[in-house]
Design a protein around this motif. Structure first.
Motif, PDB file in Angstrom:
ATOM      1  N   ALA A   1       0.830  -1.208   0.000  1.00 38.61           N
ATOM      2  CA  ALA A   1       0.000   0.000   0.000  1.00 38.61           C
ATOM      3  C   ALA A   1       0.862   1.254   0.000  1.00 38.61           C
ATOM      4  O   ALA A   1       0.563   2.226  -0.699  1.00 38.61           O
ATOM      5  CB  ALA A   1      -0.928   0.003   1.214  1.00 38.61           C
ATOM      6  N   ALA A   2       1.937   1.242   0.758  1.00 37.45           N
ATOM      7  CA  ALA A   2       2.798   2.424   0.865  1.00 37.45           C
ATOM      8  C   ALA A   2       3.577   2.699  -0.401  1.00 37.45           C
ATOM      9  O   ALA A   2       3.859   3.858  -0.726  1.00 37.45           O
ATOM     10  CB  ALA A   2       3.756   2.253   2.038  1.00 37.45           C
ATOM     11  N   SER A   3       3.915   1.660  -1.146  1.00 32.95           N
ATOM     12  CA  SER A   3       4.771   1.857  -2.321  1.00 32.95           C
ATOM     13  C   SER A   3       4.030   1.846  -3.651  1.00 32.95           C
ATOM     14  O   SER A   3       4.492   2.426  -4.625  1.00 32.95           O
ATOM     15  CB  SER A   3       5.863   0.787  -2.348  1.00 32.95           C
ATOM     16  OG  SER A   3       5.293  -0.507  -2.458  1.00 32.95           O
ATOM     17  N   ARG A   4       2.862   1.225  -3.705  1.00 35.29           N
ATOM     18  CA  ARG A   4       2.178   1.073  -4.995  1.00 35.29           C
ATOM     19  C   ARG A   4       1.054   2.071  -5.242  1.00 35.29           C
ATOM     20  O   ARG A   4       0.579   2.203  -6.355  1.00 35.29           O
ATOM     21  CB  ARG A   4       1.635  -0.348  -5.130  1.00 35.29           C
ATOM     22  CG  ARG A   4       2.751  -1.370  -5.220  1.00 35.29           C
ATOM     23  CD  ARG A   4       2.222  -2.721  -5.542  1.00 35.29           C
ATOM     24  NE  ARG A   4       3.312  -3.686  -5.612  1.00 35.29           N
ATOM     25  CZ  ARG A   4       3.143  -4.971  -5.761  1.00 35.29           C
ATOM     26  NH1 ARG A   4       1.920  -5.471  -5.850  1.00 35.29           N
ATOM     27  NH2 ARG A   4       4.170  -5.781  -5.811  1.00 35.29           N
ATOM     28  N   ILE A   5       0.591   2.731  -4.207  1.00 32.45           N
ATOM     29  CA  ILE A   5      -0.462   3.727  -4.415  1.00 32.45           C
ATOM     30  C   ILE A   5       0.189   4.986  -4.979  1.00 32.45           C
ATOM     31  O   ILE A   5       1.131   5.520  -4.391  1.00 32.45           O
ATOM     32  CB  ILE A   5      -1.204   4.026  -3.100  1.00 32.45           C
ATOM     33  CG1 ILE A   5      -2.006   2.778  -2.689  1.00 32.45           C
ATOM     34  CG2 ILE A   5      -2.115   5.232  -3.230  1.00 32.45           C
ATOM     35  CD1 ILE A   5      -2.740   2.899  -1.381  1.00 32.45           C
ATOM     36  N   PRO A   6      -0.280   5.468  -6.143  1.00 35.03           N
ATOM     37  CA  PRO A   6       0.333   6.659  -6.758  1.00 35.03           C
ATOM     38  C   PRO A   6       0.271   7.882  -5.843  1.00 35.03           C
ATOM     39  O   PRO A   6      -0.637   8.009  -5.018  1.00 35.03           O
ATOM     40  CB  PRO A   6      -0.512   6.880  -8.020  1.00 35.03           C
ATOM     41  CG  PRO A   6      -1.181   5.573  -8.281  1.00 35.03           C
ATOM     42  CD  PRO A   6      -1.368   4.925  -6.950  1.00 35.03           C
ATOM     43  N   ASP A   7       1.237   8.782  -6.019  1.00 31.88           N
ATOM     44  CA  ASP A   7       1.321   9.974  -5.170  1.00 31.88           C
ATOM     45  C   ASP A   7       0.047  10.809  -5.207  1.00 31.88           C
ATOM     46  O   ASP A   7      -0.384  11.335  -4.178  1.00 31.88           O
ATOM     47  CB  ASP A   7       2.515  10.844  -5.590  1.00 31.88           C
ATOM     48  CG  ASP A   7       3.839  10.196  -5.221  1.00 31.88           C
ATOM     49  OD1 ASP A   7       3.845   9.297  -4.353  1.00 31.88           O
ATOM     50  OD2 ASP A   7       4.872  10.584  -5.788  1.00 31.88           O
ATOM     51  N   ARG A   8      -0.555  10.963  -6.379  1.00 31.39           N
ATOM     52  CA  ARG A   8      -1.786  11.767  -6.481  1.00 31.39           C
ATOM     53  C   ARG A   8      -2.914  11.151  -5.659  1.00 31.39           C
ATOM     54  O   ARG A   8      -3.658  11.855  -4.990  1.00 31.39           O
ATOM     55  CB  ARG A   8      -2.221  11.896  -7.940  1.00 31.39           C
ATOM     56  CG  ARG A   8      -1.329  12.787  -8.755  1.00 31.39           C
ATOM     57  CD  ARG A   8      -1.830  12.886 -10.170  1.00 31.39           C
ATOM     58  NE  ARG A   8      -0.912  13.669 -10.976  1.00 31.39           N
ATOM     59  CZ  ARG A   8      -1.006  13.819 -12.271  1.00 31.39           C
ATOM     60  NH1 ARG A   8      -1.993  13.230 -12.927  1.00 31.39           N
ATOM     61  NH2 ARG A   8      -0.125  14.543 -12.938  1.00 31.39           N
ATOM     62  N   VAL A   9      -3.042   9.841  -5.737  1.00 30.39           N
ATOM     63  CA  VAL A   9      -4.068   9.148  -4.955  1.00 30.39           C
ATOM     64  C   VAL A   9      -3.749   9.275  -3.467  1.00 30.39           C
ATOM     65  O   VAL A   9      -4.629   9.535  -2.647  1.00 30.39           O
ATOM     66  CB  VAL A   9      -4.182   7.665  -5.370  1.00 30.39           C
ATOM     67  CG1 VAL A   9      -5.160   6.913  -4.474  1.00 30.39           C
ATOM     68  CG2 VAL A   9      -4.597   7.549  -6.835  1.00 30.39           C
ATOM     69  N   GLY A  10      -2.478   9.122  -3.127  1.00 27.35           N
ATOM     70  CA  GLY A  10      -2.065   9.276  -1.732  1.00 27.35           C
ATOM     71  C   GLY A  10      -2.382  10.656  -1.195  1.00 27.35           C
ATOM     72  O   GLY A  10      -2.795  10.800  -0.035  1.00 27.35           O
TER      73      GLY A  10
ATOM     74  N   GLU B   1      -6.041   4.995   3.722  1.00 29.93           N
ATOM     75  CA  GLU B   1      -5.002   5.988   4.016  1.00 29.93           C
ATOM     76  C   GLU B   1      -4.207   5.615   5.250  1.00 29.93           C
ATOM     77  O   GLU B   1      -2.988   5.851   5.315  1.00 29.93           O
ATOM     78  CB  GLU B   1      -5.637   7.373   4.217  1.00 29.93           C
ATOM     79  CG  GLU B   1      -4.636   8.512   4.332  1.00 29.93           C
ATOM     80  CD  GLU B   1      -3.994   8.677   5.699  1.00 29.93           C
ATOM     81  OE1 GLU B   1      -2.906   9.294   5.761  1.00 29.93           O
ATOM     82  OE2 GLU B   1      -4.564   8.200   6.697  1.00 29.93           O
ATOM     83  N   ARG B   2      -4.870   5.025   6.254  1.00 29.77           N
ATOM     84  CA  ARG B   2      -4.171   4.690   7.488  1.00 29.77           C
ATOM     85  C   ARG B   2      -3.063   3.668   7.238  1.00 29.77           C
ATOM     86  O   ARG B   2      -2.036   3.682   7.901  1.00 29.77           O
ATOM     87  CB  ARG B   2      -5.148   4.162   8.551  1.00 29.77           C
ATOM     88  CG  ARG B   2      -6.275   5.094   8.924  1.00 29.77           C
ATOM     89  CD  ARG B   2      -5.846   6.538   9.095  1.00 29.77           C
ATOM     90  NE  ARG B   2      -5.154   6.758  10.360  1.00 29.77           N
ATOM     91  CZ  ARG B   2      -4.295   7.752  10.579  1.00 29.77           C
ATOM     92  NH1 ARG B   2      -4.002   8.603   9.627  1.00 29.77           N
ATOM     93  NH2 ARG B   2      -3.722   7.884  11.751  1.00 29.77           N
ATOM     94  N   VAL B   3      -3.258   2.783   6.265  1.00 32.15           N
ATOM     95  CA  VAL B   3      -2.213   1.819   5.909  1.00 32.15           C
ATOM     96  C   VAL B   3      -1.195   2.468   4.983  1.00 32.15           C
ATOM     97  O   VAL B   3       0.014   2.357   5.178  1.00 32.15           O
ATOM     98  CB  VAL B   3      -2.826   0.558   5.255  1.00 32.15           C
ATOM     99  CG1 VAL B   3      -1.717  -0.409   4.820  1.00 32.15           C
ATOM    100  CG2 VAL B   3      -3.788  -0.127   6.211  1.00 32.15           C
ATOM    101  N   GLN B   4      -1.672   3.186   3.974  1.00 33.98           N
ATOM    102  CA  GLN B   4      -0.788   3.799   2.982  1.00 33.98           C
ATOM    103  C   GLN B   4       0.194   4.776   3.610  1.00 33.98           C
ATOM    104  O   GLN B   4       1.346   4.857   3.228  1.00 33.98           O
ATOM    105  CB  GLN B   4      -1.639   4.502   1.920  1.00 33.98           C
ATOM    106  CG  GLN B   4      -0.869   5.148   0.791  1.00 33.98           C
ATOM    107  CD  GLN B   4      -0.515   6.603   1.053  1.00 33.98           C
ATOM    108  OE1 GLN B   4      -1.129   7.262   1.894  1.00 33.98           O
ATOM    109  NE2 GLN B   4       0.481   7.102   0.352  1.00 33.98           N
ATOM    110  N   SER B   5      -0.248   5.491   4.637  1.00 33.72           N
ATOM    111  CA  SER B   5       0.603   6.494   5.279  1.00 33.72           C
ATOM    112  C   SER B   5       1.568   5.888   6.291  1.00 33.72           C
ATOM    113  O   SER B   5       2.450   6.577   6.796  1.00 33.72           O
ATOM    114  CB  SER B   5      -0.260   7.548   5.983  1.00 33.72           C
ATOM    115  OG  SER B   5      -0.950   6.959   7.075  1.00 33.72           O
ATOM    116  N   GLY B   6       1.385   4.614   6.611  1.00 29.37           N
ATOM    117  CA  GLY B   6       2.244   3.975   7.599  1.00 29.37           C
ATOM    118  C   GLY B   6       1.779   4.187   9.021  1.00 29.37           C
ATOM    119  O   GLY B   6       2.494   3.867   9.967  1.00 29.37           O
ATOM    120  N   ALA B   7       0.579   4.721   9.210  1.00 24.09           N
ATOM    121  CA  ALA B   7       0.053   4.947  10.558  1.00 24.09           C
ATOM    122  C   ALA B   7      -0.435   3.656  11.202  1.00 24.09           C
ATOM    123  O   ALA B   7      -0.425   3.533  12.426  1.00 24.09           O
ATOM    124  CB  ALA B   7      -1.077   5.968  10.523  1.00 24.09           C
TER     125      ALA B   7
END
Length: 194
Positions: free
Chosen positions: A18-27, A144-150
């Motif tokens: 999730a942290a590496s594959r979600i594009p920056d715009r989506v993040g 987002e909670r996973v993608q951000s590393g929280a």
């Protein structure tokens, strides 16, 4: 022990993906939605709109949503985080700067996700369209909670389960309370010849 090791491996793999594959715009969009949901601002705003625009149905949905949200926050943040001291995912797993903007509290469970799912699931039975609209940002908050590393994915899944359970409990007890405080009107029938 084997289950715990297996869960840890799944948590690690899904967090890194999730942290590496979600594009920056989506993040970035996910971060904006999460910031709106911070301190329940998004859900309180949605409840206010429902109460004003939705008439009685909107007010009932808003009260149910906020009640479930409050209960979910109490359980996830006030109880679970005090009992389980789980560290956040390691910073080296997260290849972007968002990892530095996360709380120091226990990772388990995700209080943001618990609140989001509690509100959405409590609103939906009374006002399905409003519940459907709330479901999109609720899902985005969990992602987002996973993608951000929280959080680990298992934190988010547990938060979602807490939220759904709180919504169910509020809906169930709310219906019972309405039944006891607002008795049904009885119709008096005249007997023939009286």
């Amino acid at each position: 022990m084997t289950v715990h090791v297996g869960l840890s491996k799944i948590d690690r793999a899904l967090t890194q993906q999730a942290a590496s594959r979600i594009p920056d715009r989506v993040g970035h969009v996910l971060s904006v939605v999460e910031e709106a949901a911070e301190s329940s601002k998004l859900w309180c705003g949605a409840a206010a709109v429902m109460a004003v625009a939705g008439g009685r149905r909107g007010r009932v949905a808003a009260v149910a949503g906020l009640s479930a949200l409050g209960l979910a926050q109490l359980i996830s943040n006030g109880v679970c985080k005090q009992l389980v001291d789980r560290p956040r995912p390691p910073k080296e797993w997260i290849p972007h700067e968002e990892v530095h903007d996360r709380p120091d509290s226990s990772s388990f469970p995700s209080g943001h996700t618990a609140a989001a799912l509690a509100f959405t699931a409590a609103v939906a039975p009374t006002w399905p369209a409003a519940g459907a609209l709330a479901a999109l940002p609720a899902g985005m908050v969990g992602l987002e909670r996973v993608q951000s590393g929280a959080h680990y994915p298992s934190d988010v899944v547990t938060g979602a389960a807490i939220g759904l359970a709180c919504a169910w409990l509020v809906r169930r007890t709310g219906g019972r309370l309405r039944g006891t405080t607002a008795p049904r009107a009885t119709v008096l029938r005249r007997e023939p010849g009286t």
